[in-house]
Each structure stands twice: as C-alpha cells, then as structure tokens.
Design an enzyme around this catalytic site. Structure first.
Site, PDB file in Angstrom:
ATOM      1  N   SER A 247       5.375   4.941   3.721  1.00 38.44           N
ATOM      2  CA  SER A 247       3.971   5.228   4.016  1.00 38.44           C
ATOM      3  C   SER A 247       3.827   6.409   4.975  1.00 38.44           C
ATOM      4  O   SER A 247       4.675   6.635   5.841  1.00 38.44           O
ATOM      5  CB  SER A 247       3.310   3.996   4.632  1.00 38.44           C
ATOM      6  OG  SER A 247       3.328   2.922   3.735  1.00 38.44           O
TER       7      SER A 247
ATOM      8  N   GLU B  18      12.136  -5.404  -2.996  1.00 36.48           N
ATOM      9  CA  GLU B  18      11.323  -5.769  -1.843  1.00 36.48           C
ATOM     10  C   GLU B  18      10.168  -6.678  -2.215  1.00 36.48           C
ATOM     11  O   GLU B  18       9.808  -7.569  -1.457  1.00 36.48           O
ATOM     12  CB  GLU B  18      10.782  -4.508  -1.168  1.00 36.48           C
ATOM     13  CG  GLU B  18       9.930  -4.812   0.060  1.00 36.48           C
ATOM     14  CD  GLU B  18       9.386  -3.569   0.727  1.00 36.48           C
ATOM     15  OE1 GLU B  18       9.740  -2.459   0.292  1.00 36.48           O
ATOM     16  OE2 GLU B  18       8.612  -3.713   1.675  1.00 36.48           O
TER      17      GLU B  18
END
Length: 387
Positions: free
Chosen positions: A133, A249
């Site tokens: 991010s 994930e």
C-alpha cells in the site's frame, strides 16, 4: 464458474498428526498469559517464542529442506497456523517471512537469494515486512508510484509505503515498485525488490492504533541504493508475483481466527453458568456454524494452492467472508452483554470484558489488512466477469 468450485477437502493424516505436539508446546508456552494479551494473535511480537518454534522446525515448515525448511506442504502449515492463532500465540516476529516472503523467494528468487535469506528465516533470525500500500493509493496496487531506477551497479529507490505491518521491527521489506512506465500503465512495469531496512535513506514512522499499540508504519525511501540482486525474479513480473503472494495471505485460517480467543473466552464463561442466556447460546452457535463453513472453504483454497494454482477469486471470497464474521463476533457479543439483566446475574469476568474491548478496537483493521473490502469485491466482480 470453475473458479468458484471449492470441493470439500480433508487435511491428510500425516499433517493432522502435527497438531498434538504443536498444541502441547503452545499451551505450555502460553500458560498464564491472559486472554486479552493472547487476543493480539499474530500481532503479538516475541522473538524468544519465534526462536523456540524455529528450534522445533515449525518456522519455514513449508520451505525447501535444502535451505533449512521442513519441506512440508500447505496442509501442514494450515495445522500449524490453526494451533498458533486459535490460542493467541505471539508470532509476528517470524510471521510475514514464514507466510509470504519465504515462499516468494523460494518460488521466484535467485539461488543466491535463496541461500542467503531462507535459512535465516527458518531459524527466525530475520523478519520481513511487505511494502504494498502507498499514500493516495491504499490497496489499489496498480497505482503504485514508488520507483526503482536502474543505476550502473544496481537500483535507486524513491517513494513511500504505508500501513506496513511490522516495518519498525523487520530487517527487510519485499516492496512492489515501479521499474518502468508510470502509474497510468497500471499492471505493467511493476517489479518486486528486497530492501534492507537498515540502509541509508530508509526511514520508518510507526502509526499508533486505537489500542495504543504500533503495528502499522509509514516507510519512506529517499535515494536508497539497492544492489543489482535486490530484484526478485524478472523485471516487470511484480504484478503477477504480488497476486500469487496475496493468495497465500488472503485465504489462510488467519482470516477466520482474529477473534477466536474472544470466542473461546466467551464460550468458556457461558459453560460456567447454570442457566446461560438462550440468546447468547444461539448467537454463539450461529458464529460456530459460519466459522466451520469458512474453514472448509479455506481448506479447499489450500488444496488448490497445493496443486500449484493461484486461486485469487476464491482467496478473495474467503478473506471477505472471513473478515465479516471476524468483525461480527465482537459486535454481537457487545450487543449480547448490553442486554444482560443486571439484577440476577454476576457480571461477566473482567478478562472477558478486557478481551472484548481489545478485539472491538482492532476489528476495523480486519477488513484493511490483506486488501480492503472494496478491493476484494472488485477482484471478485472481475473474476465473475461482472466488471
């Protein structure tokens, strides 16, 4: 619709056999640790605990034996993760390296990278964080602007990452960066590089959360020099690599277990009552039903990963649905306890209330980490040809 096919899968007996030994070790190591501390789950940081796990061969369990790993498959690690997280073991020191960075290097890295990083991961000597991010981009990874430019002897890195879990304690970051083109090129021109977080030009700013803990960070790169072999795999393959990594994930049992310590504490209290409130028993049963279904879905995704697939759509479904139940648990319990009649019952135990307070404060982050709900639903819509 084949992408949505998730046949029921069972953990192979050889992998299920790991469970008893892991459970015995974890219960002994966590004896006396209260639930509100254990509720930190994979946000709990304890290097001594991680090293003790590593000494037993439970860090790098699925990494190649020639590089110090256990050589086991995804189901063995599924059992390990369930036993660690359902009891609230403090695994953050080795967690990201074991789950994502190690498998990424094993799959796409050079032989030199494998020889250097993987044995150290398996010994719980080094920790990793993941740089995805960015400010003004959030989970929209195609908008990545952090750039690595070729130099005579390597790369020069500039940019910023944010919401980076454990960057203030990790030794290395695997960062998704742009090595060619611009953000308008979306998926093209992205690569992954390994960044030594002690290198000159790297600065890490921890971000305090509602509980007062610091897990997230903002990381800045100002003319950071990276060696030539910092690149993982081929230049321009970062998008495909990051998506393969996100399947690990998003679909694991960790996406169902963030509130599990609270559930167990709640269940334990209800079992002590001679006449437990019927509404709470029903609510607890409904939550267990959702968790059992989601566990079956998570196992099915594990089977597809074990078969060499990269099931992004199915993984996104598990993560989105898992996050919903993880967030519903503290909200439901808060409502139930608010409705308790005060006059004829003893109050709930203080440790249950502290655990509820912690999980309630953390719950908003459950739908941020690993991709926001909006991004996941975009992935699902695209997988169903709706976008």
């Amino acid at each position: 619709m084949d992408a949505l096919m998730l046949p029921l899968t069972r953990i192979p007996p050889a992998d299920e056999a790991l469970r008893a030994g892991i459970r015995e070790f974890v219960e002994s190591a966590l004896a006396g640790v209260p639930a509100d501390v254990r509720a930190r789950s994979w946000m709990g940081y304890d290097p001594a605990f991680s090293r003790a796990l590593a000494e037993r061969g439970w860090v790098g369990l699925a990494l190649p034996p020639e590089h110090g790993g256990g050589g086991r498959g995804v189901f063995a690690r599924f059992v390990l993760v369930e036993e660690l997280l359902s009891r609230g073991a403090p695994v953050l020191m080795h967690w990201i390296a074991d789950r994502q960075s190690g498998p990424m290097i094993a799959r796409f890295g050079s032989e030199a990278q494998k020889r250097f990083y993987l044995p150290r991961i398996c010994r719980a000597e080094i920790g990793f964080c993941i740089g995805l991010s960015e400010p003004n981009a959030g989970s929209d990874l195609a908008s990545v602007r952090t750039r690595a430019e070729r130099t005579a002897d390597g790369w020069r890195l500039n940019g910023r990452k944010i919401w980076t879990t454990n960057a203030h304690r990790a030794n290395y970051m695997i960062a998704l960066v742009r090595t060619s083109g611009s953000a308008a090129d979306r998926h093209a021109g992205l690569s992954q590089v390994i960044v030594d977080l002690s290198a000159p030009g790297v600065s890490v700013r921890p971000i305090r959360d509602l509980t007062g803990d610091t897990h997230f960070n903002e990381v800045a790169f100002d003319d950071v020099r990276l060696p030539d072999d910092a690149l993982i795999g081929d230049e321009g393959q970062g998008w495909a690599q990051a998506n393969a990594e996100l399947a690990f994930e998003r679909s694991g049992p960790e996406r169902l277990l963030s509130s599990q310590v609270l559930v167990d504490e709640w269940f334990g209290w209800l079992r002590t009552l001679a006449d437990p409130p019927a509404a709470q028993v029903a609510a607890l049963g409904a939550i267990f039903a959702r968790l059992v279904t989601l566990r079956a879905m998570s196992l099915a995704v594990a089977a597809r990963i074990d078969a060499g697939e990269s099931p992004m759509l199915a993984a996104a479904l598990v993560k989105d649905l898992g996050t919903l139940v993880e967030q519903d648990i503290p909200a439901t319990l808060s409502d139930m306890l608010a409705d308790l009649p005060d006059a004829d019952r003893a109050p709930p135990p203080a440790v249950l209330m502290r655990t509820l307070a912690y999980v309630s404060q953390m719950a908003p982050t459950f739908s941020l980490r690993g991709g926001t709900r909006e991004i996941l639903r975009g992935v699902i819509a695209r997988g169903l040809s709706l976008r």
